[in-house]
Write a protein that holds these residues in place. Structure first.
Motif, PDB file in Angstrom:
ATOM      1  N   ASP A 389      61.112  16.322 -23.625  1.00  0.00           N
ATOM      2  CA  ASP A 389      60.160  15.208 -23.703  1.00  0.00           C
ATOM      3  C   ASP A 389      60.538  14.100 -22.721  1.00  0.00           C
ATOM      4  O   ASP A 389      60.635  12.927 -23.070  1.00  0.00           O
ATOM      5  CB  ASP A 389      60.095  14.662 -25.134  1.00  0.00           C
ATOM      6  N   VAL A 390      60.749  14.513 -21.466  1.00  0.00           N
ATOM      7  CA  VAL A 390      61.210  13.591 -20.428  1.00  0.00           C
ATOM      8  C   VAL A 390      60.010  12.856 -19.816  1.00  0.00           C
ATOM      9  O   VAL A 390      58.977  13.459 -19.524  1.00  0.00           O
ATOM     10  CB  VAL A 390      61.965  14.351 -19.317  1.00  0.00           C
ATOM     11  N   ASP A 391      60.152  11.555 -19.641  1.00  0.00           N
ATOM     12  CA  ASP A 391      59.115  10.745 -18.998  1.00  0.00           C
ATOM     13  C   ASP A 391      59.795   9.843 -17.968  1.00  0.00           C
ATOM     14  O   ASP A 391      60.788   9.169 -18.291  1.00  0.00           O
ATOM     15  CB  ASP A 391      58.375   9.897 -20.041  1.00  0.00           C
ATOM     16  N   LEU A 392      59.263   9.835 -16.739  1.00  0.00           N
ATOM     17  CA  LEU A 392      59.875   9.075 -15.648  1.00  0.00           C
ATOM     18  C   LEU A 392      58.869   8.107 -15.050  1.00  0.00           C
ATOM     19  O   LEU A 392      57.687   8.429 -14.906  1.00  0.00           O
ATOM     20  CB  LEU A 392      60.366  10.009 -14.538  1.00  0.00           C
ATOM     21  N   GLY A 393      59.338   6.934 -14.674  1.00  0.00           N
ATOM     22  CA  GLY A 393      58.508   5.969 -13.968  1.00  0.00           C
ATOM     23  C   GLY A 393      59.341   5.234 -12.931  1.00  0.00           C
ATOM     24  O   GLY A 393      60.404   4.682 -13.246  1.00  0.00           O
ATOM     25  N   ASP A 394      58.891   5.242 -11.692  1.00  0.00           N
ATOM     26  CA  ASP A 394      59.670   4.628 -10.621  1.00  0.00           C
ATOM     27  C   ASP A 394      59.581   3.101 -10.654  1.00  0.00           C
ATOM     28  O   ASP A 394      58.571   2.531 -11.089  1.00  0.00           O
ATOM     29  CB  ASP A 394      59.191   5.122  -9.257  1.00  0.00           C
ATOM     30  N   PRO A 395      60.614   2.420 -10.161  1.00  0.00           N
ATOM     31  CA  PRO A 395      60.576   0.952 -10.037  1.00  0.00           C
ATOM     32  C   PRO A 395      59.668   0.520  -8.896  1.00  0.00           C
ATOM     33  O   PRO A 395      59.112   1.367  -8.174  1.00  0.00           O
ATOM     34  CB  PRO A 395      62.036   0.585  -9.779  1.00  0.00           C
ATOM     35  N   PHE A 396      59.552  -0.789  -8.715  1.00  0.00           N
ATOM     36  CA  PHE A 396      58.583  -1.317  -7.759  1.00  0.00           C
ATOM     37  C   PHE A 396      59.120  -2.594  -7.136  1.00  0.00           C
ATOM     38  O   PHE A 396      59.714  -3.429  -7.816  1.00  0.00           O
ATOM     39  CB  PHE A 396      57.269  -1.606  -8.496  1.00  0.00           C
ATOM     40  N   LEU A 397      58.913  -2.722  -5.824  1.00  0.00           N
ATOM     41  CA  LEU A 397      59.250  -3.933  -5.090  1.00  0.00           C
ATOM     42  C   LEU A 397      58.040  -4.358  -4.267  1.00  0.00           C
ATOM     43  O   LEU A 397      57.383  -3.526  -3.643  1.00  0.00           O
ATOM     44  CB  LEU A 397      60.452  -3.688  -4.158  1.00  0.00           C
ATOM     45  N   VAL A 398      57.727  -5.646  -4.262  1.00  0.00           N
ATOM     46  CA  VAL A 398      56.572  -6.176  -3.538  1.00  0.00           C
ATOM     47  C   VAL A 398      57.002  -6.739  -2.196  1.00  0.00           C
ATOM     48  O   VAL A 398      58.037  -7.400  -2.092  1.00  0.00           O
ATOM     49  CB  VAL A 398      55.902  -7.303  -4.359  1.00  0.00           C
ATOM     50  N   ASP A 399      56.191  -6.472  -1.178  1.00  0.00           N
ATOM     51  CA  ASP A 399      56.340  -7.154   0.102  1.00  0.00           C
ATOM     52  C   ASP A 399      55.543  -8.451   0.002  1.00  0.00           C
ATOM     53  O   ASP A 399      54.309  -8.437   0.023  1.00  0.00           O
ATOM     54  CB  ASP A 399      55.813  -6.277   1.233  1.00  0.00           C
TER      55      ASP A 399
END
Length: 488
Positions: A389-399
């Motif tokens: 039951d693996v769930d992944l979400g990538d981080p985020f950086l704004v320009d």
């Protein structure tokens, strides 16, 4: 669900410089302000109607409520008279063939070379939990003082109504002279992992393509200070099962020699952190390029997070760095006999839910693989490890150097009467990585209507009505200025 990093941003009173300058008249901006002010009672009333719909998107809840909520949002957007098309749509979840929850998509084509803006929010909500913990019924909106209480009052039906109310103000101000392109995407399963999000993007890519994307699902520094979110941690969640025996055995007969699964689980979980409570998993990294965060005291942390007397913080480094730029690992659930039902038994298996936040800059998959290696390498007594039951979400950086971020911060400062600040977020909005992947040229602006007292996901969730008004005015000013922007 969020934490804020405060980096002062100088106010900008002049139009954005460059080949595509933004120009709006003082009369138009005054008209926008008047339209927002006049529309606040209707916005609060419509928000209250949305809160009354228990649109919990989790699989164990009635999906008809999510459908009712989507239909209500679609009606509100249709009634603005602004959009060429308003639809309630569903997309498949991966290759399963199962459809995700209903979302709303409204579009209006840009005219005369004006930019197109995609406005995102979600109309589904978290479960209410134990109603006994609420001071008022969770799905009966209640105004007390300057706050509106109810599940979804802030997260994120206020985001939905921010979009609706700002579009209403644009229509009131510009009428048929409205030229900015608009797409509105109101998701129906953000609180359940946005499982059909990527399919929805793929199926509706042309309709959703935009020069700037406003994601109204974050928070502000406080009720007087606006924020533009510029970084988000990613997430890794999974179920971890530890097994040591084929069946349960009498603890009096075999205890002390036979390793029970609870002992193995406790020892394994203890290896995830060092003696100070910092993550001790090799390969899980911190965001080292982050600017030095502003001062935030241990006392303030203890107050905001409701520490019990004598409890101390965990981790190392500045408090805000720990919450925005470093990874975390939390055990959020456990499957084991309750205390009331406990017997003198060695448990053969125990399962827990692991929730990890991933520092900006590290792919979620990489962090998950580091966690998996660590757990398998540190299993005590030869215990068997299973992960599912693996769930992944990538981080985020704004320009933040783009024209859209500049215009957004200027609109915030003008609407709030206080300088906008850039904020980092300790929580996660995983679907933003999908937006970045599908629309790499779009500038993404993460805004919101929450504040430190909102209590999103918790009992007594609430919306500060002053913040709501200023969020609507911010977005209306931004869109009005883009309506006069030459080029996209």
């Amino acid at each position: 669900m969020t934490d804020s990093q405060q980096t002062p941003v100088p106010p900008t009173d002049a139009p954005t410089e460059g080949p595509a300058a933004t120009v709006t008249s003082a009369a138009d901006e005054q008209a926008v302000r008047a339209a927002v002010e006049a529309g606040i009672p209707s916005a609060v009333a419509d928000l209250s109607q949305l809160v009354r719909i228990p649109s919990v998107s989790w699989s164990a809840f009635d999906p008809e409520n999510v459908r009712r909520s989507a239909d209500a949002v679609a009606a509100l957007l249709t009634e603005t008279g602004v959009f060429d098309r308003v639809e309630v749509k569903q997309a498949p979840i991966g290759d399963s063939g199962t459809l995700g929850q209903p979302a709303v998509l409204a579009t209006r084509a840009a005219r005369n070379g004006r930019p197109t803006v995609l406005l995102y929010a979600h109309h589904d909500v978290q479960p209410e939990g134990d109603e006994a913990n609420w001071d008022t019924p969770p799905f009966e909106p209640t105004v007390r003082g300057d706050r509106l209480y109810g599940r979804g009052a802030a997260d994120d039906k206020a985001g939905v109504m921010t979009h609706v109310a700002s579009v209403r103000a644009l229509k009131e101000t510009f009428g048929d002279d409205l030229e900015v392109g608009l797409a509105v995407f109101i998701e129906g399963e953000e609180e359940f992992g946005s499982r059909s999000f990527s399919s929805f993007l793929a199926e509706n890519q042309d309709a959703l393509r935009a020069d700037a994307i406003v994601v109204a699902d974050s928070d502000n520094v406080d009720v007087d200070t606006p924020a533009l979110t510029v970084s988000l941690r990613g997430n890794v969640t999974f179920r971890l099962t530890v097994s040591t025996l084929e069946h349960a055995s009498h603890s009096g007969m075999y205890g002390g020699a036979a390793p029970d699964a609870m002992l193995a689980m406790v020892k394994l979980l203890a290896t995830l952190h060092d003696e100070k409570g910092a993550v001790a998993v090799e390969g899980m990294t911190s965001y080292t390029d982050a600017a030095e965060p502003p001062a935030f005291s241990e006392e303030q942390l203890a107050e905001d997070a409701a520490f019990l007397d004598g409890v101390t913080s965990i981790g190392t480094g500045p408090v805000l760095s720990r919450m925005w730029s470093q990874p975390t690992i939390t055990v959020t659930g456990i499957d084991a006999p309750s205390v009331a039902n406990a017997s003198n038994t060695l448990l053969p298996s125990v399962a827990v839910r692991i929730s990890s936040r991933v520092a900006p800059g590290q792919p979620a998959r990489e962090a998950y693989e580091a966690l998996e290696r660590h757990l398998r390498a540190h299993a005590p007594f030869g215990a068997h490890i299973a992960i599912d039951d693996v769930d992944l979400g990538d981080p985020f950086l704004v320009d933040t150097a783009g024209w859209a971020a500049t215009e957004a911060k200027r609109a915030m400062t003008d609407a709030w009467g206080a300088e906008a600040v850039e904020t980092g977020i300790g929580g996660s909005i995983p679907f933003i990585a999908d937006l970045v992947s599908d629309f790499p040229e779009a500038q993404i602006l993460v805004t919101g209507v929450e504040d430190p007292d909102t209590r999103a996901h918790s009992p007594n969730e609430s919306l500060h009505l002053g913040v709501f008004k200023r969020a609507i005015l911010t977005e209306a000013l931004l869109l009005a200025r883009l309506n006069g922007r030459s080029g996209s």
